[in-house]
Design an enzyme around this catalytic site. Sequence first.
Site, PDB file in Angstrom:
ATOM      1  CE  LYS A 252      89.741 -16.207  29.915  1.00  0.00           C
ATOM      2  NZ  LYS A 252      90.027 -16.122  28.477  1.00  0.00           N
ATOM      3  NE  ARG A 326      95.021 -23.824  23.270  1.00  0.00           N
ATOM      4  CZ  ARG A 326      95.005 -22.834  22.379  1.00  0.00           C
ATOM      5  NH1 ARG A 326      96.074 -22.622  21.602  1.00  0.00           N
ATOM      6  NH2 ARG A 326      93.952 -22.059  22.247  1.00  0.00           N
TER       7      ARG A 326
HETATM    8  N1  BES Z   1      88.042 -20.324  27.677  1.00  0.00           N
HETATM    9  C1  BES Z   1      88.787 -19.496  26.800  1.00  0.00           C
HETATM   10  C2  BES Z   1      88.103 -19.322  25.443  1.00  0.00           C
HETATM   11  C3  BES Z   1      86.837 -18.503  25.436  1.00  0.00           C
HETATM   12  C4  BES Z   1      86.884 -17.128  25.445  1.00  0.00           C
HETATM   13  C5  BES Z   1      85.618 -19.130  25.353  1.00  0.00           C
HETATM   14  C6  BES Z   1      85.714 -16.391  25.403  1.00  0.00           C
HETATM   15  C7  BES Z   1      84.446 -18.407  25.297  1.00  0.00           C
HETATM   16  C8  BES Z   1      84.495 -17.034  25.329  1.00  0.00           C
HETATM   17  C9  BES Z   1      90.149 -20.112  26.549  1.00  0.00           C
HETATM   18  O1  BES Z   1      90.726 -20.767  27.628  1.00  0.00           O
HETATM   19  C10 BES Z   1      91.077 -19.003  26.183  1.00  0.00           C
HETATM   20  O2  BES Z   1      91.278 -18.147  26.994  1.00  0.00           O
HETATM   21  N2  BES Z   1      91.608 -19.032  24.959  1.00  0.00           N
HETATM   22  C11 BES Z   1      92.491 -18.021  24.510  1.00  0.00           C
HETATM   23  C12 BES Z   1      93.620 -18.692  23.754  1.00  0.00           C
HETATM   24  C13 BES Z   1      94.760 -17.773  23.388  1.00  0.00           C
HETATM   25  C14 BES Z   1      95.452 -17.273  24.640  1.00  0.00           C
HETATM   26  C15 BES Z   1      95.725 -18.510  22.510  1.00  0.00           C
HETATM   27  C16 BES Z   1      91.708 -17.089  23.585  1.00  0.00           C
HETATM   28  O3  BES Z   1      90.844 -17.559  22.845  1.00  0.00           O
HETATM   29  O4  BES Z   1      91.951 -15.898  23.651  1.00  0.00           O
HETATM   30 MN    MN Z   2      91.782 -19.479  28.896  1.00  0.00          MN
END
Ligand code: BES
Ligand code: MN
Length: 476
Positions: A252, A326
Amino acid sequence: MPFQVQVTSNPAPKGSDLVRFCHSGERLPAGVPEAEFSGGLFTSALVRDDGSRILYVGLGEKKELKPKTFVRAAGFAVRQSIKRGATTLRFDLGRHGAMVRAAVEGAKLGAYKFEDFKRPEERRPHELKRLVLQVSAAGLSKARAAAKQGAAVGNALNTARAVGNLPPNVLNPGSLAARASALAKKHGLACKVFDHKRLAKDGFGGLLAVGGGSAHPPRLITLEYRGGPKGQAPVALVGKAITFDSGGLSIKPSASMDEMKWDKMGGITVLGIMQAVAALRLPFNVVAVIASAENMLGTGAYRPSDIVTTYDGKTIEVLNTDAEGRIVLADGLAYARQTYRPVAMVEFSTLTGACLVALGRNRAGLFSESADLIKTLERSSEATGDQLWNLPMGGEFDEAVKSEVATVKNAGERWGGASFAASFLQTWAENTPFAHLDIAGTAWITKERPDLEAGATGFGVRLILDALPALAKRKG
Ligand code: BES
Ligand code: MN
Ligand code: ZN
């Protein structure tokens, strides 16, 4: 320290810190400055009267008064009073005998602040030691029972908030499991923890993959409460508990990465619900499955292009290691479905940024292919104020999750990302009635609100407590 709750019908002694709840448009006693106090929610006025301090607190329109509003007004009243140095606080509930449970619940929520890592001299100078609820003599015994329930729910919510706010160097999958089993012992729940050896032996390939890059190996945690008829299929609650989500190799950006300590809130919400269910001794069978891992980049980290085999044998093509929730949930859902044969599965996760983009910070995404489950959850959403918005899944999203090389892939195009994730999860629910709640926007707040400190919110605990009677009596 949680405060003591006391219920009485005696009048307030002189020198009390008293709270009186008022509606908008109501005629106020002399001395209340009408200019600054409208009776609206989150308005207040402080009046001194014969040595006592009386805080008038607004509830809004009288005909619209509901427990969910009273909870917030009570939280606001407590926060205002703590700031003013009150240590014993008295709520005048003579006119609001039906709101005792809500009042205690809200007071508990208002009193909590995350100060575990502050030295004593750095903490708030005052904390609330005692809350006295003043009710009519006729309502005394009912009020005592209601106060106990309010305290049980408030304490469970604060457990979720307190565990949720712990930093990831303290709370990892192993220490979360230790806390869950201590909580289970205290509240008479059965608890099982699968460590990485057991996970490997039983084929939890999703948890092992996501947890592979961390020095703190993953855990699967189960909690069981049997308050219903013996042999009756339980309601299953499943939660994502990523104790820190760095994104893994699909790392991230560093802005706001600190907020990913709250990526465990799905699992923690489930833990809070189980505490409340046990403390309230609800007459249902409820089981919880918490899938916990830390998503890091160590040498054992899983990679884009890996193909992972989950608990029930279905496989996942990993295209983005940041879509990790997931993957651990696939194991959790398969385990819950096969082990407990539940009447329904409700799953909580801070799953997608896309849900946050779609719905903002006040509503969680509700995804289900069962019209019945949607109706039940929407009703409880209205009753409790844990707001939901029903978003689509299935159809084109079922097509989108398919993979050339595995059962499904864990990421696709950016558009409709929250619905893609819901359809992905449905694969592991199979025919078990299933609802997915994406709490990415609602699980924590970074700025305080009039009724709540910044940090984990406990969103979803009250929602499910309200829905449980309907969920438990489903025929499957
Ligand atoms: N935990 C995150 C989602 C999230 C992001 C929750 C910001 C709250 C605030 C999750 O694991 C994630 O990173 N999801 C990705 C999925 C994508 C890579 C398909 C996302 O939402 O960007
Ligand atoms: Mn994630
Ligand atoms: Zn995550």
